[in-house]
Write a protein that holds these residues in place. Sequence first.
Motif, PDB file in Angstrom:
ATOM      1  N   TYR A  37      -1.412 -54.185   8.122  1.00 29.39           N
ATOM      2  CA  TYR A  37      -2.155 -54.989   9.089  1.00 29.39           C
ATOM      3  C   TYR A  37      -3.647 -54.906   8.815  1.00 29.39           C
ATOM      4  CZ  TYR A  37       2.171 -54.605  11.730  1.00 29.39           C
ATOM      5  OH  TYR A  37       3.482 -54.645  12.108  1.00 29.39           O
TER       6      TYR A  37
ATOM      7  N   VAL B 106      -6.821 -55.813  11.056  1.00 30.58           N
ATOM      8  CA  VAL B 106      -7.126 -56.152  12.442  1.00 30.58           C
ATOM      9  C   VAL B 106      -8.632 -56.254  12.608  1.00 30.58           C
ATOM     10  CG1 VAL B 106      -6.920 -55.404  14.845  1.00 30.58           C
ATOM     11  CG2 VAL B 106      -5.062 -54.928  13.233  1.00 30.58           C
ATOM     12  N   THR B 107      -9.089 -57.370  13.155  1.00 34.37           N
ATOM     13  CA  THR B 107     -10.494 -57.521  13.505  1.00 34.37           C
ATOM     14  C   THR B 107     -10.581 -57.711  15.013  1.00 34.37           C
ATOM     15  OG1 THR B 107     -10.415 -59.900  13.063  1.00 34.37           O
ATOM     16  CG2 THR B 107     -11.170 -58.483  11.276  1.00 34.37           C
ATOM     17  N   VAL B 108     -11.651 -57.177  15.599  1.00 38.86           N
ATOM     18  CA  VAL B 108     -11.764 -57.212  17.056  1.00 38.86           C
ATOM     19  C   VAL B 108     -13.064 -57.832  17.560  1.00 38.86           C
ATOM     20  CG1 VAL B 108     -10.177 -55.292  17.452  1.00 38.86           C
ATOM     21  CG2 VAL B 108     -12.616 -54.831  17.155  1.00 38.86           C
TER      22      VAL B 108
ATOM     23  N   TYR C 178      -2.602 -60.527   9.143  1.00 35.59           N
ATOM     24  CA  TYR C 178      -3.970 -60.526   9.657  1.00 35.59           C
ATOM     25  C   TYR C 178      -3.916 -60.854  11.145  1.00 35.59           C
ATOM     26  CZ  TYR C 178      -5.729 -60.301   4.918  1.00 35.59           C
ATOM     27  OH  TYR C 178      -6.016 -59.891   3.646  1.00 35.59           O
ATOM     28  N   ILE C 179      -4.548 -60.021  11.942  1.00 34.33           N
ATOM     29  CA  ILE C 179      -4.536 -60.193  13.391  1.00 34.33           C
ATOM     30  C   ILE C 179      -5.980 -60.160  13.873  1.00 34.33           C
ATOM     31  CG2 ILE C 179      -3.775 -59.215  15.583  1.00 34.33           C
ATOM     32  CD1 ILE C 179      -1.513 -57.814  13.989  1.00 34.33           C
ATOM     33  N   HIS C 180      -6.343 -61.149  14.686  1.00 35.10           N
ATOM     34  CA  HIS C 180      -7.681 -61.145  15.267  1.00 35.10           C
ATOM     35  C   HIS C 180      -7.583 -61.256  16.776  1.00 35.10           C
ATOM     36  CE1 HIS C 180     -11.898 -61.788  15.967  1.00 35.10           C
ATOM     37  NE2 HIS C 180     -11.558 -62.791  16.741  1.00 35.10           N
ATOM     38  N   GLN C 181      -8.376 -60.446  17.453  1.00 34.83           N
ATOM     39  CA  GLN C 181      -8.546 -60.547  18.907  1.00 34.83           C
ATOM     40  C   GLN C 181     -10.011 -60.280  19.193  1.00 34.83           C
ATOM     41  OE1 GLN C 181      -6.383 -61.346  21.464  1.00 34.83           O
ATOM     42  NE2 GLN C 181      -8.246 -61.307  22.672  1.00 34.83           N
TER      43      GLN C 181
ATOM     44  N   VAL D   3      -4.331 -53.042  22.076  1.00 32.04           N
ATOM     45  CA  VAL D   3      -3.657 -52.321  20.988  1.00 32.04           C
ATOM     46  C   VAL D   3      -2.280 -51.847  21.455  1.00 32.04           C
ATOM     47  CG1 VAL D   3      -3.706 -50.188  19.612  1.00 32.04           C
ATOM     48  CG2 VAL D   3      -5.724 -51.654  19.730  1.00 32.04           C
TER      49      VAL D   3
ATOM     50  N   THR E  99      -0.006 -54.960  21.746  1.00 26.30           N
ATOM     51  CA  THR E  99       0.215 -55.645  20.474  1.00 26.30           C
ATOM     52  C   THR E  99       1.068 -54.828  19.515  1.00 26.30           C
ATOM     53  OG1 THR E  99      -1.891 -56.793  20.724  1.00 26.30           O
ATOM     54  CG2 THR E  99      -0.942 -56.733  18.508  1.00 26.30           C
TER      55      THR E  99
END
Length: 87
Positions: free
Chosen positions: A26, A28-30, A47-50, A80, A83
């Motif tokens: 993963y 992950v950008t926040v 790729y996960i963005h929140q 987190v 998710t």
Amino acid sequence: MGEIGIDLSSHRSKSVNEFLGRDIDYVVTVCDQARETCPFFPGGKEYIHQGFADPSALTGPEEDVLAGYRRVRDEIKDWVEKTFRNK
């Protein structure tokens, strides 16, 4: 983070170069700025963005700024947990 039992004293910022050639499950950008400027991670499977508010932009009395950091910290923690609970 120590207020909620997470010790970051041995953690440090890392260069993206430390992750080159590694398989990454993963990425992950926040924050929205990171989403725009985050380097591509070859081998990243998902790729996960929140987006979250950037608490470093807060101004005002110290107690208000600290409350803002805590709010964002808690929002990230909740996200987190939701998710990645079943991953």
